[in-house]
Design a protein around this motif. Structure first.
Motif, mmCIF file in Angstrom:
data_model
loop_
_atom_site.group_PDB
_atom_site.id
_atom_site.type_symbol
_atom_site.label_atom_id
_atom_site.label_comp_id
_atom_site.label_asym_id
_atom_site.label_seq_id
_atom_site.Cartn_x
_atom_site.Cartn_y
_atom_site.Cartn_z
ATOM 1 N N ARG A 1 -75.181 -36.314 -27.337
ATOM 2 C CA ARG A 1 -76.311 -35.474 -26.923
ATOM 3 C C ARG A 1 -77.595 -35.903 -27.632
ATOM 4 N N LEU A 2 -77.479 -36.266 -28.894
ATOM 5 C CA LEU A 2 -78.659 -36.707 -29.637
ATOM 6 C C LEU A 2 -79.233 -37.983 -29.024
ATOM 7 N N LYS A 3 -78.368 -38.908 -28.640
ATOM 8 C CA LYS A 3 -78.828 -40.151 -28.016
ATOM 9 C C LYS A 3 -79.548 -39.874 -26.696
ATOM 10 N N VAL A 4 -79.013 -38.947 -25.907
ATOM 11 C CA VAL A 4 -79.645 -38.589 -24.630
ATOM 12 C C VAL A 4 -81.018 -37.972 -24.871
ATOM 13 N N LEU A 5 -81.118 -37.097 -25.860
ATOM 14 C CA LEU A 5 -82.397 -36.458 -26.154
ATOM 15 C C LEU A 5 -83.431 -37.466 -26.654
ATOM 16 N N VAL A 6 -82.993 -38.428 -27.439
ATOM 17 C CA VAL A 6 -83.911 -39.482 -27.892
ATOM 18 C C VAL A 6 -84.464 -40.236 -26.682
ATOM 19 N N GLU A 7 -83.575 -40.605 -25.767
ATOM 20 C CA GLU A 7 -83.991 -41.339 -24.565
ATOM 21 C C GLU A 7 -84.958 -40.509 -23.718
ATOM 22 N N LEU A 8 -84.626 -39.242 -23.493
ATOM 23 C CA LEU A 8 -85.478 -38.372 -22.682
ATOM 24 C C LEU A 8 -86.826 -38.134 -23.353
ATOM 25 N N GLU B 1 -95.951 -31.589 -14.135
ATOM 26 C CA GLU B 1 -94.495 -31.667 -14.297
ATOM 27 C C GLU B 1 -94.129 -32.522 -15.507
ATOM 28 N N CYS B 2 -94.838 -33.633 -15.697
ATOM 29 C CA CYS B 2 -94.550 -34.500 -16.836
ATOM 30 C C CYS B 2 -94.842 -33.794 -18.155
ATOM 31 N N ARG B 3 -95.952 -33.085 -18.205
ATOM 32 C CA ARG B 3 -96.295 -32.357 -19.431
ATOM 33 C C ARG B 3 -95.264 -31.277 -19.731
ATOM 34 N N ALA B 4 -94.843 -30.556 -18.701
ATOM 35 C CA ALA B 4 -93.859 -29.488 -18.894
ATOM 36 C C ALA B 4 -92.518 -30.058 -19.345
ATOM 37 N N THR B 5 -92.103 -31.161 -18.719
ATOM 38 C CA THR B 5 -90.833 -31.791 -19.093
ATOM 39 C C THR B 5 -90.885 -32.292 -20.529
ATOM 40 N N TYR B 6 -91.989 -32.925 -20.887
ATOM 41 C CA TYR B 6 -92.152 -33.433 -22.254
ATOM 42 C C TYR B 6 -92.092 -32.294 -23.270
ATOM 43 N N ALA B 7 -92.761 -31.184 -22.967
ATOM 44 C CA ALA B 7 -92.763 -30.039 -23.885
ATOM 45 C C ALA B 7 -91.360 -29.460 -24.038
ATOM 46 N N ASP B 8 -90.626 -29.345 -22.935
ATOM 47 C CA ASP B 8 -89.269 -28.792 -22.986
ATOM 48 C C ASP B 8 -88.323 -29.716 -23.750
ATOM 49 N N SER C 1 -86.766 -34.683 -15.309
ATOM 50 C CA SER C 1 -86.574 -33.239 -15.388
ATOM 51 C C SER C 1 -85.152 -32.857 -14.998
ATOM 52 N N ARG C 2 -84.646 -33.480 -13.942
ATOM 53 C CA ARG C 2 -83.269 -33.189 -13.508
ATOM 54 C C ARG C 2 -82.262 -33.638 -14.563
ATOM 55 N N LYS C 3 -82.495 -34.810 -15.140
ATOM 56 C CA LYS C 3 -81.575 -35.320 -16.161
ATOM 57 C C LYS C 3 -81.583 -34.426 -17.393
ATOM 58 N N PHE C 4 -82.757 -33.927 -17.739
ATOM 59 C CA PHE C 4 -82.863 -33.046 -18.899
ATOM 60 C C PHE C 4 -82.104 -31.741 -18.662
ATOM 61 N N LYS C 5 -82.276 -31.155 -17.483
ATOM 62 C CA LYS C 5 -81.575 -29.907 -17.171
ATOM 63 C C LYS C 5 -80.063 -30.117 -17.176
ATOM 64 N N ALA C 6 -79.630 -31.272 -16.669
ATOM 65 C CA ALA C 6 -78.196 -31.569 -16.659
ATOM 66 C C ALA C 6 -77.667 -31.743 -18.078
ATOM 67 N N SER C 7 -78.495 -32.318 -18.956
ATOM 68 C CA SER C 7 -78.053 -32.566 -20.335
ATOM 69 C C SER C 7 -77.782 -31.272 -21.086
ATOM 70 N N ARG C 8 -78.390 -30.186 -20.638
ATOM 71 C CA ARG C 8 -78.198 -28.900 -21.316
ATOM 72 C C ARG C 8 -76.826 -28.296 -21.047
ATOM 73 N N ILE C 9 -76.207 -28.693 -19.954
ATOM 74 C CA ILE C 9 -74.927 -28.080 -19.582
ATOM 75 C C ILE C 9 -73.760 -29.065 -19.643
ATOM 76 N N GLU C 10 -74.052 -30.350 -19.774
ATOM 77 C CA GLU C 10 -72.982 -31.341 -19.837
ATOM 78 C C GLU C 10 -72.260 -31.261 -21.178
ATOM 79 N N GLU C 11 -70.952 -31.479 -21.125
ATOM 80 C CA GLU C 11 -70.164 -31.484 -22.352
ATOM 81 C C GLU C 11 -70.233 -32.875 -22.984
#
Length: 200
Positions: free
Chosen positions: A73-80, A116-123, A57-67
């Motif tokens: 970004r696509l690679k990070v989203l695939v991993e998450l 938390e896992c379900r919410a993170t997965y949905a987001d 969840s923390r990594k996902f939130k960080a990925s939204r603001i990281e340049e």
């Protein structure tokens, strides 16, 4: 032993259940069944104890603001996406096979972790889906090379194709069809460039 004495002893055992449950004879059938269920629940609880989503969840939130570049970004989203899906499925499967996990001594913690896992997965899935559609809607761009404007991929189209397969949306074939058309446009642009011709 005389038959009458043997019969008396058997009757006493049946009346008191002392023979079956006495420590000298080990656990009776009910105790063994309860022990089996308890052992199974403990084992499944241990299996999912390490399945956490707070770091994801923390990594996902960080990925939204990281340049990052779009490809990064696509690679990070695939991993998450893959990891959050794996964790959620593991917890859902464990809870379905053994509902006692949700109501035992650690039930509140398991339920909170599952939520938390379900919410993170949905987001993650929502962002992943939206980003893929944005990229697929405009997979190529015009770039000035020398005196000519040429059609080039917005990012590695093989990476985008793989990401679509990972997401596996209902309209996957339509999205992949758009990539096929984009690749043809890039190929045509390269052919014209090699031939020195001017595109219309």
């Amino acid at each position: 032993m005389r038959p009458s004495l043997k019969l008396a002893l058997l009757s006493a055992c049946a009346a008191t259940a002392g023979c079956a449950s006495h420590s000298a004879y080990g656990l009776d059938s009910d105790d063994r069944l309860e022990a089996t269920f308890s052992e199974r629940a403990s084992g499944q609880g241990a299996d999912v104890a390490g399945v956490k989503c707070d770091a994801l969840s923390r990594k996902f939130k960080a990925s939204r603001i990281e340049e990052r570049t779009e490809a990064e970004r696509l690679k990070v989203l695939v991993e998450l996406f893959e990891k959050s899906r794996e964790n959620t499925n593991a917890l859902d499967d464990a809870a379905a096979k053994n509902p006692d996990l949700l109501y035992g001594s650690e039930g509140d913690a398991v339920k909170a972790n599952l939520a938390e896992c379900r919410a993170t997965y949905a987001d993650v899935r929502s962002d992943f889906d939206r980003f893929i559609r944005d990229l697929t809607e405009l997979p190529v761009i015009q770039e000035l090379q020398g005196r000519e404007m040429v059609t080039v991929p917005r990012l590695d189209l093989k990476l985008l194709r793989s990401a679509i397969a990972t997401l596996d949306p209902d309209d996957k074939d339509m999205l992949l069809g758009k990539l096929d058309m984009a690749e043809k446009r890039v190929g045509e642009s390269e052919r014209i460039g090699r031939g020195g011709g001017r595109r219309r």
